[in-house]
Design an enzyme around this catalytic site. Structure first.
Site, PDB file in Angstrom:
ATOM      1  CG  ASN A  26      -4.358 -44.002  -6.046  1.00  0.00           C
ATOM      2  OD1 ASN A  26      -4.379 -42.828  -5.658  1.00  0.00           O
ATOM      3  ND2 ASN A  26      -3.498 -44.884  -5.579  1.00  0.00           N
ATOM      4  CD  GLU A  67      -4.112 -32.307  -2.861  1.00  0.00           C
ATOM      5  OE1 GLU A  67      -4.714 -31.767  -3.798  1.00  0.00           O
ATOM      6  OE2 GLU A  67      -4.677 -32.968  -1.978  1.00  0.00           O
TER       7      GLU A  67
END
Lengths: 378, 397
Positions: B383, B244
Site C-alpha cells: 500500500n 491484479e
C-alpha cells in the site's frame, strides 16, 4: 514524585532479564512450545529456586521479598520482551493476588507452594456466554454440608494443562449476571469430576476447556470476598497484562527499527523513507504511552475501587489500541517476511493481538470508564 | 446517469443465481461450511463446472474464450458468486498470465496455453518477488542467459503462492544486466517440472502453507516460452499489476464478510442482548459497511470508465488500498466479535476432536485469518507503493 524503581526492584528486573537472555531466545521458545507439554518446567523451577523470583511480590511473612504490584509489573514486562509462556500471570499475579487479599490461613497454606514453584494456578473465570463480564456466570457452587458441589463449564482457561490448582469463579446464589452470589474458590485441579480438553492457543500458550460435574470441594476452598475481590484480582491481572504488553510492544518497535535499517529497497535502507520514519515515530509514541498508562494504573491498584477501576480501564483501553497499532505496523513495515512463522516479529504480533482482548477489549474498558467517570459527570 | 439494472440485467442475474444454485458442488459447500481447508481439487471442481458452462473467464475477450458480458454483467456475476459464497478461482492463470498471453503472446503461445488455462488443466504460479526485491521489484536478480534455443535461469523467487501445486509459472527474469533496471527484464513461461526447480514451503502466521520459495538452478527454458520481446518483460509486468489490482478490491467477498460478521454478532451474547446490539460494535460494522459502499461505487465508476474504453489505470491503486484495508478490518472485527474463543488454535485441537470443536464453529479461523490477511496491504504492490503511484501518476507530484 519518583517513577524510578528502587535498587531491589532494579536487581529483580536485571536478574530476570539476564536469566531470560540466557534461556529464552526465540528458537528455544519455539522448541518449548512444540513439545507435548508446551513448556519447559525447568524454567519455572529455576525462576523459583535458583533466582527466587516467584517470591518477589509476596510478603516476607509468607517467605517473599516484600514486594507487590510494582514487582509484578516489572517482571511481566521482562516476560513480555521474550513472549514468555510461563504461568506467572495466572499463578503469582492472579492466584497469589487473591490469596494475599484474603490473607490468614489460606494465604499461609498456599503462598509458600507458589514461591517454591510447586503450585501452579490457572484462573477459570470466563464462560462461553459471558464475554468480558466477570459476573456473567452460570457455573454453580451449591452448598453441601461443610463444602460445595461445583457444576459448570469454563472456557479458554490459560495454563490449565499445567495447573496443580484452579481458581474458579462460581455462583452460590443469584441469577446469571447478578453480582451477588458470585464467589471465588481455590481448588485442587485433579478432583474427581473435573475434566479438561487441552489445546494450544494462537499465541503459543496452552489452555483448556474445563468441565465440572458434581465436583465436591471443601468449605475452605472459598476465598471470601465475592465480586469485589474478583474485580480487584482481575484489575491487578489486567495491569500485569498491560505491563507484559509494554515489553511485547517495545520489542515489536525495536525489531521494526532494526529491520528497517537493514532492509534495502530502491538502493537504500527503507528506514530512509519518511513515510516509514513517521510510522515508526508513531509506534514509539504508543510504546511510551503504554508504559505511562501501565505505571499510572499500577500506582492506582491500592486506591478505592472506583478510582482503581477507572484507572485500570483507561490503561487497558489505551494499551489495547496501542498494541494493535504497534503490532499491525510492525508487520506492515516488515512486509512479507513479517507474516511468516520464521521471524520472531510475527509471534510478538500474535501475542499483542491476544493481549488486546485479554480481560476486556478497548470497547469494554472505554465502556466501563464511561460508566464510572463520564456518566457520573453527565 | 443511471444506476438501475435493466430488465435484461435482472434476467441475467436470475439466470446466474439459478445456475449457481443448481451447479455449485455440494461437497465443496460442505467443506466451506465446516471450515475445512480447501485443496487443489476443491478449487478445480468449481473451475471445471464454470469452464463447461463457458463462464470461467468473464473478463477475457470472446475470441479467446471470454463470455462477452458487459461490465454490468460482470459486476452481477461477482456479486452473485460472492452472495452464494462460491470460492474464488485461483487468479494466476485466469486473471494474471492469461491476459498477458492474449495481449502480448504469439499465436503459438495463445493456442498452447489459453485453452489449458480455461480448462484448469494447468495450474499457474507467479515468480515475481525475490528475497531482495519486494516493493522494488525492478531490482530483481534472477538471471536468464541465452544458450542457443534456451535461456538458462538461475536465482530465487519468493512468496510464490500455491507453487506447490503448479504445473507452470510465469517468471520475471533479468536478461540484460547492463541496461537500466526496468529495461533488462524478460517475461518467461516456465514448466515447473523442468529439472533445477525446487519449491520450498513458507509457513505463515496462521499455520498455512500458501506461499513458497522457488529456487532455480540452471533451469533450461525454451526461448519460445518468452512472452513479448526480450528485455520488454516489464511492460507485461506493469500490465499485469494493473489487472491484479482491479480484482484486489474484493468488494463482493467483503460484502459477504460483513454479513458473516453480522451473523456472528447475532449469535454472540453481550449480556442480555446480542453483540450486534452493542452500540460500539454496531457502529464499527456501520462504518465498515459505509466504507465498503464507497469502495464499491468507486469501483463501479472505474468499471464504467473501462466500458467507455479507458483501461484500468493508476486509479486502480485506490481500489487496492481501500479494498485491502476493508478486508483487514473485516477479519479484525470478526476476531473481536468472538471474544475469548479467538484464542484456541484449531490446528492444535488434536485427533478425534473434530466432532466437538472448541467454542463456536465460526470462531475457529478468526485469529489465523486476521493474521493471514495482513498480507493484503503487502502483496500486489504494498500500500505504500500504491500511495506513491497515486501521488506520481494521478496527482502529478
Amino acid at each position: 514524585m519518583d517513577f524510578t524503581y528502587n535498587e531491589t526492584q532494579g536487581m529483580i528486573r536485571d536478574t530476570l532479564a539476564r536469566f531470560l537472555a540466557d534461556t529464552y531466545d526465540f528458537d528455544t521458545r519455539q522448541k518449548m512450545i512444540a513439545t507435548d507439554a508446551g513448556r519447559d518446567p525447568g524454567i519455572w523451577n529455576a525462576l523459583a529456586n535458583e533466582l527466587g523470583l516467584l517470591g518477589a511480590a509476596f510478603d516476607e511473612e509468607h517467605g517473599g521479598l516484600g514486594g507487590g504490584a510494582l514487582e509484578n509489573a516489572l517482571l511481566m514486562e521482562e516476560f513480555g520482551k521474550v513472549i514468555a509462556i510461563e504461568p506467572y500471570l495466572q499463578t503469582v499475579v492472579i492466584g497469589g493476588g487473591a490469596l494475599k487479599a484474603v490473607g490468614g490461613a489460606q494465604a499461609a497454606a498456599h503462598i509458600p507452594g507458589i514461591i517454591s514453584g510447586e503450585t501452579i494456578i490457572a484462573f477459570a473465570y470466563a464462560e462461553p456466554q459471558g464475554r468480558y463480564d466477570l459476573a456473567n456466570i452460570r457455573t454453580t457452587a451449591k452448598a453441601d454440608g461443610s463444602g460445595y458441589i461445583l457444576n459448570g463449564h469454563k472456557g479458554v482457561v490459560y495454563c490449565a494443562p499445567w495447573a496443580t490448582h484452579l481458581l474458579v469463579t462460581a455462583r452460590t446464589g443469584g441469577s446469571t449476571r447478578e453480582r451477588n452470589g458470585v464467589e471465588l474458590f481455590l481448588i485442587d485441579a485433579n478432583l474427581p469430576g473435573i475434566t479438561r480438553r487441552d489445546y494450544p492457543t494462537v499465541d503459543g500458550n496452552r489452555a483448556s476447556e474445563v468441565y465440572f460435574e458434581n465436583v465436591a470441594i471443601p468449605g475452605d476452598a472459598l476465598l471470601a470476598g465475592g465480586m469485589d475481590l474478583i474485580d480487584r484480582v482481575v484489575d491487578e491481572a489486567t495491569v500485569a497484562v498491560c505491563a507484559e504488553a509494554t515489553g511485547v510492544m517495545a520489542k515489536l518497535h525495536e525489531g521494526t527499527l532494526d529491520y528497517s535499517k537493514q532492509r534495502q529497497q530502491f538502493g537504500q535502507p527503507i528506514a530512509r523513507f519518511q513515510v516509514l520514519q513517521h510510522r515508526m515515530v508513531d509506534m514509539f509514541m504508543e510504546v511510551e504511552q503504554a508504559k505511562s498508562m501501565t505505571t499510572y494504573a499500577t500506582l492506582h491498584l491500592d486506591k478505592p475501587a472506583h478510582e482503581r477501576m477507572a484507572a485500570v480501564s483507561q490503561c487497558k483501553a489505551k494499551v489495547s489500541r496501542g498494541a494493535k497499532f504497534v503490532g499491525q505496523n510492525a508487520i506492515q513495515t516488515h512486509g512479507g517476511i513479517g507474516i511468516t512463522q520464521e521471524l520472531a516479529i510475527g509471534h510478538y504480533f500474535k501475542r499483542a493481538t491476544l493481549i488486546e482482548g485479554q480481560f476486556g477489549s478497548a470497547d469494554y474498558h472505554y465502556d466501563r470508564f464511561e460508566r464510572l467517570v463520564i456518566d457520573e459527570a453527565a | 446517469m443511471d444506476m438501475e439494472f435493466t430488465v435484461e440485467d435482472l434476467a441475467f442475474r436470475d439466470e446466474v443465481r439459478a445456475f449457481i444454485a443448481e451447479n455449485y458442488p455440494q461437497e465443496l459447500r460442505g467443506k466451506q461450511d465446516e471450515g475445512d481447508e480447501l485443496g487443489k481439487e476443491d478449487f478445480l471442481a468449481w473451475h471445471r463446472i464454470l469452464h463447461k458452462k463457458g463462464w470461467v473467464a468473464p473478463a477475457w475477450p470472446v475470441e479467446y474464450g471470454g463470455t462477452g458480458w458487459s461490465p454490468t454483467q460482470r459486476y452481477i456475476w461477482s456479486e452473485e458468486t460472492a452472495r452464494a459464497d462460491c470460492i474464488r478461482l485461483m487468479p494466476f492463470g485466469l486473471s494474471m498470465v492469461g491476459p498477458v498471453i492474449y495481449t502480448f503472446g504469439t499465436p503459438e503461445q495463445k493456442a498452447k496455453f489459453l485453452p489449458r488455462i480455461l480448462s484448469g488443466e494447468d495450474w499457474w504460479c507467479q515468480g515475481y518477488s525475490e528475497p531482495g526485491s519486494g516493493s522494488d521489484l525492478a531490482s530483481l536478480r534472477t538471471k536468464a542467459v541465452r544458450d542457443g534455443d534456451h535461456y538458462v535461469v538461475n536465482g530465487q523467487k519468493t512468496w510464490t503462492t500455491m507453487a506447490q501445486h503448479a504445473d507452470w509459472g510465469f517468471f520475471l527474469v533479468r536478461t540484460d544486466s547492463d541496461a537500466k533496471q526496468q529495461e533488462g527484464i524478460s517475461f518467461l513461461l516456465v514448466d515447473m517440472k523442468t529439472p533445477g526447480i525446487t519449491v520450498r514451503p513458507i509457513i505463515t502466521l496462521g499455520g498455512e502453507h500458501e506461499v513458497n520459495e522457488v529456487w532455480l538452478e540452471d533451469v533450461r527454458v525454451p526461448v519460445e516460452n518468452r512472452v513479448y520481446e526480450e528485455n520488454k518483460g516489464w511492460t507485461c509486468a506493469k500490465f499485469l499489476l494493473a489487472h491484479e489490482r482491479t480484482g484486489i478490491a474484493g468488494v463482493a467477498a467483503s460484502k459477504r464478510g460483513i454479513e458473516r460478521i453480522k451473523d456472528i454478532a447475532r449469535s454472540e451474547q453481550d449480556g442480555d442482548r446480542p453483540l450486534l446490539a452493542n452500540p460500539f460494535f454496531k457502529r464499527k460494522v456501520a462504518e465498515l459497511q459505509t466504507d465498503l459502499t464507497a469502495l464499491e461505487f468507486t469501483e463501479l465508476r472505474s468499471l464504467a470508465g473501462e466500458a467507455a474504453g479507458r483501461g484500468p489505470g493508476p486509479e486502480s491503486s485506490l481500489l487496492k488500498i481501500k479494498g485491502s484495508e476493508i478486508q483487514q478490518r473485516i477479519t479484525e472485527l470478526a476476531l473481536e466479535a468472538v471474544g475469548h474463543y479467538g484464542a484456541p488454535y484449531f490446528r492444535g485441537f488434536g485427533e478425534g476432536d473434530n466432532e466437538h470443536p472448541i467454542g463456536p464453529d465460526y470462531a475457529h479461523r478468526t485469529a489465523p485469518s486476521y493474521f493471514n490477511m495482513r498480507k493484503t496491504t503487502i502483496y500486489g504492490g504494498s500500500n505504500e507503493i500504491q500511495h506513491n503511484i497515486i501521488a506520481k501518476m494521478v496527482l502529478g507530484l
